[in-house]
Design a protein around this motif. Structure first.
Motif, PDB file in Angstrom:
ATOM      1  N   GLU A  24       2.614  -0.794  -1.194  1.00 31.07           N
ATOM      2  CA  GLU A  24       2.040  -2.083  -0.825  1.00 31.07           C
ATOM      3  C   GLU A  24       3.100  -3.002  -0.209  1.00 31.07           C
ATOM      4  O   GLU A  24       2.829  -3.732   0.753  1.00 31.07           O
ATOM      5  CB  GLU A  24       1.422  -2.748  -2.057  1.00 31.07           C
ATOM      6  N   MET A  25       4.312  -2.959  -0.752  1.00 30.52           N
ATOM      7  CA  MET A  25       5.402  -3.748  -0.196  1.00 30.52           C
ATOM      8  C   MET A  25       5.701  -3.355   1.244  1.00 30.52           C
ATOM      9  O   MET A  25       5.832  -4.203   2.133  1.00 30.52           O
ATOM     10  CB  MET A  25       6.670  -3.553  -1.030  1.00 30.52           C
ATOM     11  N   LEU A  26       5.779  -2.054   1.487  1.00 35.97           N
ATOM     12  CA  LEU A  26       6.102  -1.579   2.837  1.00 35.97           C
ATOM     13  C   LEU A  26       5.004  -1.928   3.832  1.00 35.97           C
ATOM     14  O   LEU A  26       5.287  -2.209   5.000  1.00 35.97           O
ATOM     15  CB  LEU A  26       6.347  -0.070   2.817  1.00 35.97           C
ATOM     16  N   ASP A  27       3.755  -1.905   3.379  1.00 39.77           N
ATOM     17  CA  ASP A  27       2.656  -2.299   4.267  1.00 39.77           C
ATOM     18  C   ASP A  27       2.821  -3.757   4.704  1.00 39.77           C
ATOM     19  O   ASP A  27       2.557  -4.103   5.869  1.00 39.77           O
ATOM     20  CB  ASP A  27       1.313  -2.124   3.556  1.00 39.77           C
ATOM     21  N   SER A  28       3.255  -4.607   3.785  1.00 41.74           N
ATOM     22  CA  SER A  28       3.470  -6.022   4.118  1.00 41.74           C
ATOM     23  C   SER A  28       4.659  -6.189   5.064  1.00 41.74           C
ATOM     24  O   SER A  28       4.592  -6.952   6.035  1.00 41.74           O
ATOM     25  CB  SER A  28       3.714  -6.834   2.837  1.00 41.74           C
TER      26      SER A  28
END
Length: 413
Positions: free
Chosen positions: A369-373
Motif C-alpha cells: 500500500e505504501m509503494l502504491d502511494s
C-alpha cells in the motif's frame, strides 16, 4: 439441498476418499503463474509420482490481496492450504496463523536455516521462532545485449560495475540505439526500480521501529539520478513496456528481476548477457525478495498431515536447483556458491554472487500500500515533471505517515 449442506457433504466425501486411499492431500498455495507456475507444476508432478502416499495440489493466486483473503477465509473454516509459498513481504500479515519451528526442530527435518543468506531470512525469525524460510531470491541484475556492446565498440565480457562505467557505456551505446529508443529502456515510474536506487543511495522506506517514513532524502537523490539519465537520453521520459524493445535488440540495458532471465536467454541466445547490478549510488546494495515456505498452524495439527507437509517442504529444499531454472537465485549459500549451479545455470550463478548484499522489504504489513502511494509521486517527477524530487518525497511521506498511523491505531499502540 442448500449450498452450505452441499459443501459439507463434498468435504466429507473428499475426507472419506482420503481415508480409503490412505493418501494425504496437501494443498500448496503459491502466487506462481505462467512459466514460473509451469516449472513448479513439473516439480509437483515428480514429487507425486515418487510419493504415492501424498498428493500435492497446486493452488495459484497471483494477486497478494486475493492470496491473503483466501488464506484467512480458509483459516476461519479450517480449509486453508497446509503449505504456503508466498512473497516475503506478505508474511507479516499472516504470522499469527503460521506454525513456528526452532532451528533445532528444522534440523531434524534436514533443513539448516544457517545455510540461508542472513539478508533473506531477516525478519522471519523472532524470539527464536522461525515463521518460514526462503527457498529463493528474486534479485535484480543487469541484463544486457552483448551484440550491441560489440557494435558500440565495448567489450561484451566487461559489463559496467559502477556509475562511471555505466554512464560511459550508455553514451557509447547511444550511437547504435534507434532514435525513438534509449539504451537503458525501462519504465521510470516502476516503484521497485526506485526502491533499488533508494537502497543504493543509503536509504530505506521506514525507520527501524516502523513509526515514520525514512525515504525522503535518499529517495530524492535516487530521483535526481534518474532524471539525469533521462536528460542525457539514456532512460525514457515516459511510461514504457521495456520487454519487447529489449527482446527485439533495439535497447541494451535493463536493471530488472532475475525472473526475466530464462525468457531473455531463449530470445536473444548468444547476445544475452547477465551480470550483477552495477553500483550506481553510494551503498553496495541490490533489490531482492524471496518466496517463503511456511505452514498454516491450524491445518497441520494432525501429526500425519504435518509429516506429509514437511516431506513436501524438504523435497523442495533438496530439489531447489530445479526451481532456480525458472529464473530464481538460491537462498542457500551452499547452492549459490556451488560448482553444480555454475555448470547447470551459469547466468544464475553469476547473478547470485551479489546475494551477500541483497536487501529485501522491511517486514511491515502495508509495504504494498505504501509503494502504491509513492508510485504516484514518482510519475509526478519522472514522467509529467510536475514536482521536484524533494517536494514529491515530502508529499509521499505525508501519505505514508497516514498508512503507518492507521496500522498502529489498529494495534492499539
Amino acid at each position: 439441498m442448500g449450498k452450505r449442506s452441499f459443501f459439507l457433504v463434498a468435504v466429507l466425501l473428499i475426507s472419506l476418499m482420503v481415508l480409503v486411499s490412505g493418501k494425504v492431500t496437501i494443498t500448496f498455495m503459491t502466487p506462481l503463474a505462467g512459466e514460473d507456475g509451469a516449472y513448479m507444476d513439473k516439480i509437483i508432478q515428480k514429487f507425486n509420482a515418487e510419493h504415492p502416499d501424498i498428493e500435492v495440489v497446486h493452488l495459484v493466486l497471483v494477486n497478494d490481496l486475493e492470496y491473503k483473503t483466501k488464506f484467512f477465509t480458509g483459516v476461519s473454516t479450517k480449509q486453508a492450504p497446509q503449505v504456503l509459498f508466498c512473497r516475503k513481504y506478505v508474511i507479516p500479515a499472516l504470522m499469527d496463523q503460521l506454525k513456528t519451528f526452532t532451528a533445532e526442530e528444522l534440523v531434524k527435518y534436514g533443513i539448516d536455516v544457517n545455510d540461508i543468506y542472513p539478508g533473506l531470512i531477516e525478519g522471519l525469525v523472532q524470539d527464536g521462532k522461525i515463521y518460514g524460510f526462503p527457498l529463493d531470491c528474486w534479485i535484480f541484475y543487469l541484463a544486457y545485449n552483448r551484440g550491441n556492446f560489440v557494435k558500440a565498440g565495448l567489450d561484451p565480457n566487461k559489463p559496467p560495475t559502477n556509475r562511471e562505467e555505466f554512464l560511459a557505456a550508455l553514451e557509447a551505446l547511444k550511437k547504435v540505439t534507434p532514435k525513438d529508443v534509449t539504451p537503458y529502456y525501462e519504465n521510470p515510474g516502476w516503484s521497485w526500480l526506485w526502491v533499488h536506487y533508494l537502497w543504493q543511495f543509503g536509504g530505506d522506506l521506514l525507520t527501524p521501529d516502523f513509526k515514520k517514513p525514512a525515504f525522503m532524502e535518499a529517495g530524492a537523490k535516487a530521483l535526481r539520478f534518474m532524471m539525469e539519465l533521462q536528460d542525457k537520453g539514456y532512460l525514457p521520459k515516459a511510461s514504457v513496456d521495456p520487454g519487447p524493445v529489449f527482446l527485439g535488440g533495439q535497447s541494451t540495458f535493463l536493471i530488472t528481476g532475475i525472473w526475466t532471465a530464462a525468457a531473455f536467454k531463449e530470445a536473444l541466445g548468444e547476445n544475452f548477457g547477465a551480470a550483477p547490478a552495477p553500483l550506481l549510488g553510494t551503498e553496495k546494495a541490490v533489490f531482492g525478495g524471496s518466496h517463503v515456505l511456511a505452514l498454516t498452524k491450524v491445518m497441520v495439527e494432525d501429526p500425519e498431515v504435518l509429516k506429509a507437509a514437511m516431506t513436501w517442504v524438504k523435497y523442495l529444499w533438496d530439489h531447489a536447483i530445479e526451481w532456480y531454472a525458472a529464473g530464481q537465485t538460491p537462498a542457500r549459500i551452499s547452492i549459490a556458491q556451488s560448482q553444480e549451479l555454475k555448470e547447470k545455470l551459469p547466468h544464475i550463478y553469476t547473478v547470485a554472487q551479489q546475494l551477500p548484499y541483497v536487501k529485501t522489504f522491511q517486514m511491515f504489513p502495508y509495504i504494498s500500500e505504501m509503494l502504491d502511494s509513492i508510485a504516484v509521486y514518482l510519475e509526478d517527477v519522472l514522467i509529467t515533471r510536475n514536482m521536484t524530487p524533494e517536494d514529491a518525497m515530502e508529499a509521499a511521506a505525508e501519505e505514508v505517515q497516514d498508512i503507518i498511523d492507521d496500522y498502529w491505531a489498529e494495534r492499539g499502540k
